[in-house]
Design a protein around this motif. Sequence first.
Motif, short mmCIF file in Angstrom:
data_model
loop_
_atom_site.label_atom_id
_atom_site.label_comp_id
_atom_site.label_asym_id
_atom_site.label_seq_id
_atom_site.Cartn_x
_atom_site.Cartn_y
_atom_site.Cartn_z
N TRP A 96 30.38 37.43 30.51
CA TRP A 96 30.82 38.36 31.37
C TRP A 96 29.72 38.67 32.55
N ARG B 100 35.49 52.32 38.80
CA ARG B 100 35.74 51.27 37.96
C ARG B 100 34.79 50.18 38.14
N ASP C 29 35.26 37.06 34.02
CA ASP C 29 35.32 36.21 32.82
C ASP C 29 34.67 34.87 33.58
N GLY D 250 38.67 39.61 34.72
CA GLY D 250 39.51 39.46 33.53
C GLY D 250 39.91 40.62 33.20
N ARG D 251 39.16 41.69 33.37
CA ARG D 251 39.59 43.11 33.11
C ARG D 251 38.68 44.41 34.15
N TRP D 252 39.22 45.49 33.93
CA TRP D 252 38.58 46.56 34.69
C TRP D 252 38.36 47.61 33.59
#
Length: 328
Positions: free
Chosen positions: A205, A215, A220, A227-229
């Motif tokens: 990551w 945020r 990834d 890939g995400r927050w």
Amino acid sequence: MIFKSAIGAFACLSLVVPGAIAQRLLVAQKGEASLGIVDPTAGKVIAAVPEGGFTGHEVTASPDGRLAYVPVYGDSGVGKPGTDGHNMVVVDIATAKVVGNVDWGHGVRPHMPIFGKDGMLYVTTELDKTISIIDPKTLKIVGTIPTGQPESHMLALSHDGQHGYTANVGPGTVSVLDIPGRKTVAVIPISANTQRISISPDDKWVFTADQTQPRLAVIDTSTNKVGRWVPLEGLAYGTTPTLDGRFLLVTIPKSGKLAVVDLNTMKVVRSVATPPDPQEVLVKPGNKTAYVSCVGSHTIAEVDLATWKVTRTIDDGKNSDGIAWAGR
């Protein structure tokens, strides 16, 4: 200035111990154009080494803990008008003296220095839209890696030595670099503006802080996509993982807090109150202590990673920013 010189002279005498390498905390005294050398046991600055230019923002130490490398960025912030730094000074930590210099010969705004697995020193040179590769033995620039983006301000390197990741502030992107191939392999959009960057110990990551929303972007590295927050209580800035890979430490400057993200759940599990304006965070070898530079407070907060409390603060000089550890 007389008082600072006296400190430096005393430090030159007191720091020299033949054959020994003392543990030191290094801090870029941005408001004083000097490198601060901190005795972490005593909790105080024992030397301030003038850089000969205005001013260094970041610092790193050689793997053996003997030398510090301070790029002299300039007198402004990223993307803002001001002077364009063109050199990096090398400081002998034990004697608190400048012993070397790297000069690009033109303004490049050199900023983040970091040693790679190959022993080379990688430095962001944002006006050239590159990462410069420096041989620390000869202090020669031996190559460059294009980032493909302006304002490549901060850099993280994978632990396997294969990839680099730059936070490109104004474009709000992250460039993915092939280190052996010396080329850009991807540019990842984040937001209109992003700041700072770090990588997990397992290289899975990469983290950078959105400057338009509270945020963190979690990239990834297997796909080179966000890939995400991770939602936060305020705009984040600096990040660094704990050495065991369990947590990510995130500074929230306006809140005066250090957020702690569980890397298994990617959620904030606690926060630590710090002095105002925390910006950069460093985990000391041993994984028991973190140091947080609180720029507007002119202090470094020492955080116990077992109790999650600030155990003390260290006065570190005007607007001190980048921090690094020297020694093991």
